[in-house]
Motif scaffolding. Structure first.
Motif: not given
Length: 455
Positions: A386-392, A419-430
């Motif tokens: 998706k063009p609105s996704d960013v990946f880290i 950008f509307q959605r970001a897929i990131v490491p789960k451990n970073n979200l806390a």
């Protein structure tokens, strides 16, 4: 007449040998030995003496007073950030880059801006004063306290510094300067070493900021002895392709600021113009609906930048599959492809892979792993992300997605650009603050990330 004695010195590590060696036994590099005449020992070495006649003295560290030395800011905010906030008085700054990339143009512009804060002495060993003036008129650079001095003799330069007492000194370039007491040719290891030592003494004893232009070898390293980079306070590399308009100023050493800081410039007819938002430039030509593309929020120094990673995966017609990367580490790409084959069940061993960081930027940090994997999988499966996704995220050898540094700053930059959605490491979200309007999804494995990105 006494026979002239010579020695051979490695231009990479300064190892000295009595005879020529093809390979340096100290650093292991090939073809780095250069011949140098042995200078007779002299006893007239002078201590550090400033223009005002003051000499250095021994002091207890508790008795040393910190004088206020505020940074001088230039008119280029990008350069100020790369230097750590501005120019520090009494520092020695080395700027290297390929021929024609714009090193002299950058320093000429900066010299004109610094002349508003004090005297600037611009020493040119490659051009005459009239030639520099032609370029200065094109760049609209001038000033009453901006002085040109076409000279290559360091003795004459030091004399002018004593008479003028400038606040800023520019040497263009260090490879053209010579110490008349040395019999070595201009540009040799001995000459560069002694010239730099003189410039270091000028900077430290008189609180004069010295800028040095340095040529680079065909391998991209600063020409001359490696000690040159050790002696200076700051090393900046001016990068880019002369056939394109964008230039990147990168700090690889800085005693008064962060290393790996990045500044973006655009080469125009009237000189270099700073680029305030480089992320927009790297993304402006992205093709809608194309496969093999992924956006990453990378970190250059303290600055988050969004860049597009492109991948083209095609069946191999030869026995061995090709792996080609531009702006990326080829070994990193090979490791990620091996992880995709083992952990994500993608048969890539018979596929040629060509990867590129669009816009000419060079990326080398673990957080780009996830975007590389998504781009490869997107091209292999012929499915667009998706063009609105960013990946880290960083990818481990077991297929896990590992946490990265400064995720909040990266997400803020992505949100700012829409950008509307970001897929990131789960451990970073806390405990992390997520920008409003940006959907952030945490993943733990590469399989989960690919399922969200391409399904």
């Amino acid at each position: 007449m006494a026979k002239v004695k010579t020695q051979f010195i490695c231009s990479n590590c300064d190892f000295i040998s009595a005879r020529y060696l093809g390979r340096c036994p100290n650093c292991g590099e090939w073809g780095t030995f250069v011949e140098e005449k042995i200078q007779p020992e002299t006893t007239n070495r002078k201590a550090r003496v400033g223009i005002d006649g003051k000499t250095a003295k021994v002091q207890a560290i508790n008795d040393v007073t910190l004088e206020e030395t505020p940074r001088v800011t230039t008119g280029l905010k990008e350069l100020n950030r790369v230097l750590g906030g501005g120019v520090v008085a009494g520092t020695l700054v080395l700027i290297g880059g390929d021929p024609g990339i714009g090193k002299s143009t950058l320093l000429l512009q900066v010299s004109g801006q610094l002349s508003e804060h004090g005297k600037v002495l611009y020493v040119t060993g490659e051009e005459s004063a009239s030639q520099v003036k032609l370029r200065a008129d094109r760049l609209a650079v001038g000033g009453q306290d901006f002085f040109l001095y076409p000279e290559t003799d360091m003795t004459a330069v030091k004399k002018q510094v004593e008479e003028m007492k400038p606040n800023f000194l520019v040497i263009d370039s260090v490879q053209t300067m010579q110490e008349p007491d040395l019999t070595s040719p201009i540009g040799s290891v001995a000459q560069i070493r002694e010239v730099t030592a003189d410039l270091l003494q000028i900077a430290k004893t008189n609180n004069i900021t010295v800028f040095i232009v340095g040529h680079v070898t065909k391998d991209g390293a600063i020409a001359g002895p490696k000690i040159l980079e050790h002696m200076v306070d700051t090393v900046l590399y001016f990068e880019g392709d002369r056939h394109y308009k964008y230039r990147i100023l990168r700090a690889v050493k800085n005693r008064f600021g962060a290393t790996n800081e990045l500044g973006i410039f655009e080469m125009r007819d009237h000189g270099l113009a700073e680029v305030a938002n480089p992320s927009e430039i790297f993304l402006e030509e992205r093709l809608e609906g194309a496969t093999g593309s992924a956006i990453v929020a990378t970190l250059e120094g303290n600055r988050p930048i969004l860049a597009e990673l492109q991948a083209l995966v095609t069946p191999s017609v030869f026995g061995n599959a090709q792996r080609t990367a531009t702006g990326l580490d080829r070994n990193r790409v090979s490791v990620i492809m091996a992880v995709l084959e083992k952990r994500a069940n993608l048969l890539l061993q018979n596929q040629d892979a060509y990867l590129k960081a669009a816009g000419g930027v060079k990326l080398d940090e673990p957080a780009i792993d996830l975007a590389i994997a998504v781009a490869i999988a997107s091209s292999y499966q012929d499915k667009e992300s998706k063009p609105s996704d960013v990946f880290i995220g960083e990818i481990g050898l077991t297929g896990e997605v590992r946490s990265v540094a400064d995720l909040e700053g990266r997400l803020k930059e992505a949100h700012k650009l829409g950008f509307q959605r970001a897929i990131v490491p789960k451990n970073n979200l806390a405990g992390m603050a997520v920008p409003d309007g940006l959907e952030v999804i945490g993943v733990t494995t590469i399989k989960q990330a690919l399922h969200l990105a391409l399904d």
